[in-house]
Design a protein around this motif. Structure first.
Motif, short mmCIF file in Angstrom:
data_model
loop_
_atom_site.label_atom_id
_atom_site.label_comp_id
_atom_site.label_asym_id
_atom_site.label_seq_id
_atom_site.Cartn_x
_atom_site.Cartn_y
_atom_site.Cartn_z
N ILE A 60 3.09 -10.58 4.62
CA ILE A 60 3.57 -11.08 5.91
C ILE A 60 3.82 -9.96 6.92
O ILE A 60 3.71 -10.17 8.13
N ARG A 61 4.12 -8.75 6.46
CA ARG A 61 4.34 -7.64 7.39
C ARG A 61 3.03 -7.00 7.87
O ARG A 61 3.06 -6.12 8.74
N ASN A 62 1.92 -7.44 7.36
CA ASN A 62 0.65 -6.76 7.64
C ASN A 62 -0.39 -7.63 8.31
O ASN A 62 -1.29 -7.11 8.99
N LEU A 63 -0.32 -8.93 8.10
CA LEU A 63 -1.41 -9.82 8.51
C LEU A 63 -1.65 -9.82 10.02
O LEU A 63 -2.80 -9.74 10.47
N ASP A 64 -0.60 -9.93 10.82
CA ASP A 64 -0.78 -9.94 12.27
C ASP A 64 -1.35 -8.62 12.77
O ASP A 64 -2.31 -8.60 13.56
N ALA A 65 -0.78 -7.52 12.32
CA ALA A 65 -1.21 -6.20 12.80
C ALA A 65 -2.67 -5.92 12.44
O ALA A 65 -3.43 -5.39 13.26
N LEU A 66 -3.07 -6.28 11.24
CA LEU A 66 -4.42 -5.95 10.78
C LEU A 66 -5.48 -6.92 11.30
O LEU A 66 -6.68 -6.62 11.22
N SER A 67 -5.06 -8.06 11.82
CA SER A 67 -6.04 -9.03 12.34
C SER A 67 -6.17 -8.95 13.86
O SER A 67 -6.75 -9.84 14.48
N ARG A 68 -5.68 -7.88 14.45
CA ARG A 68 -5.78 -7.74 15.91
C ARG A 68 -7.21 -7.56 16.38
O ARG A 68 -7.59 -8.00 17.46
N SER A 69 -8.03 -6.88 15.56
CA SER A 69 -9.38 -6.57 16.03
C SER A 69 -10.48 -7.11 15.11
O SER A 69 -11.66 -6.93 15.40
N ARG A 70 -10.10 -7.75 13.99
CA ARG A 70 -11.11 -8.30 13.09
C ARG A 70 -10.47 -9.42 12.28
O ARG A 70 -9.24 -9.51 12.18
N THR A 71 -11.31 -10.23 11.67
CA THR A 71 -10.81 -11.29 10.81
C THR A 71 -10.26 -10.70 9.52
O THR A 71 -10.85 -9.79 8.94
N VAL A 72 -9.12 -11.21 9.11
CA VAL A 72 -8.50 -10.79 7.86
C VAL A 72 -8.41 -11.99 6.93
O VAL A 72 -7.99 -13.08 7.35
#
Length: 368
Positions: A100-112
């Motif tokens: 939950i601490r990572n999903l938003d940040a890592l999906s800013r520029s690509r699909t996660v």
């Protein structure tokens, strides 16, 4: 977040309990797939980006609970090629909610994508073989079936702990599908150390023998090895949630700015109080005290030499980063990087999420 109208009911995955010897346990344990779903929904409500959560049905009819996230603020361009997606694989006893601490940040520029491993979380819980190689193959085959069902040509594959072990095995078997392999505090890499008596013999007759493990301690370990790793949580019945709170208070602390209650420990409890499945597979793959029966350092040379691999360790983790250094020596340091995150334990992604997200984002940018 619910499966489509054609999907089977969520409770289907735990119906096998009714025919087992322990069919009375659901009333003893305060858990169910419905409670797991409710707790997970509370966690995923924190996500700000576009989220699609559904079951992905595999060719063998097992179902993998899957999240996919995209940035709602990113303009869609028909001319711009889509970026390589990031696929995140959790560790033993975990689930998609722990990211939950990572999903938003890592999906800013690509699909996660994040999914519950077969036998864990909300995914199907089939039986696993007792043979280590066959159990590993069942996990890896489910990942490949999942990739085919989702329709991914290639991916940046990230695995934590047990997920790192399985991600490496997957990359060895399906190298064309992995653009970059990210291993976060991976389990199962080193070979088991020799017993103290054997070490002293190897050092010569004059070496001073260190104390060996007492017989009573070895007997307890032997007895415990007969049970699945998380059996105590289920055996504790109504005291199970309190047991998780007592022995894993760190999970509450790691997410206390998001939840001021027991949401995360409840999530861990409900993930692991269901019918054991994935942990049976893990038990088949591991020896006493958690060593892998098939250490990955013995196979890491099978990864294509040109495949980029980043091994990310918590500086305060119980996982020894020297395995990463050894892997880099075996593969060659040109395409293998070993990084340490300060003030992070085994759960690097939750202990230092900003540092973790920055490292992973930079790796993703290096791909495309």
């Amino acid at each position: 977040m619910d499966p489509g109208p054609g999907a089977a009911p969520i409770q289907t995955d735990c119906e096998t309990e009714s025919s087992s010897l322990w069919s009375w346990w659901p009333s003893w344990r305060p858990t169910s797939m419905s409670l797991l779903k409710t707790t997970e929904s509370k966690i995923l409500a924190c996500i700000k980006n576009d989220l699609w959560a559904r079951f992905v049905t595999l060719a063998n009819q097992d179902r993998i609970w899957t999240l996919s996230l995209t940035n709602k603020g990113t303009p869609k361009s028909a001319e711009q090629a889509p970026k390589t997606p990031l696929v995140m694989v959790h560790g033993f006893g975990g689930g998609v909610g722990l990211w939950i601490r990572n999903l938003d940040a890592l999906s800013r520029s690509r699909t996660v994508y994040a999914f519950d491993l077969l036998g864990f979380g909300r995914s199907s819980r089939p039986s696993f073989p007792s043979d280590a190689a066959k159990a590993e193959e069942q996990f890896v085959d489910s990942i490949e079936q999942w990739r085919q069902a989702v329709g991914l040509e290639n991916m940046i594959l990230l695995g934590h702990s047990l997920g790192g072990y399985l991600a490496t095995s997957y990359a060895i078997q399906h190298p064309s599908r992995v653009s970059h392999l990210i291993l976060v505090d991976p389990w199962g890499f080193p070979e088991r150390t020799k017993p103290e008596t054997q070490q002293s013999e190897d050092q010569g007759a004059e070496a001073v023998k260190r104390p060996t493990i007492p017989r009573w301690a070895r007997a307890i370990v032997s007895i415990l090895s007969l049970f699945n790793p998380l059996a105590v949580i289920r055996a504790a019945g109504p005291w199970g949630p309190g047991l998780v709170n007592r022995f894993r208070p760190d999970f509450k602390r790691k997410f206390e700015d998001l939840f001021d209650d027991d949401t995360m420990t409840q999530y861990i409890y409900h993930c692991n109080a269901q019918t054991p499945s994935g942990e049976v597979g893990f038990r088949a793959m591991s020896e006493t005290l958690g060593w892998a029966k098939r250490p990955m350092l013995q196979r890491v040379h099978l990864l294509p030499p040109s495949m980029p691999v980043t091994m990310l360790y918590g500086a305060r983790s119980w996982v020894d980063s020297s395995s990463g250094d050894r892997a880099a020596e075996i593969r060659g340091k040109a395409h293998t990087k070993v990084l340490l995150v300060d003030d992070a334990s085994h759960h690097v992604y939750a202990d230092q999420p900003d540092d973790f997200n920055k490292v992973v984002e930079n790796i993703c940018k290096s791909v495309d």
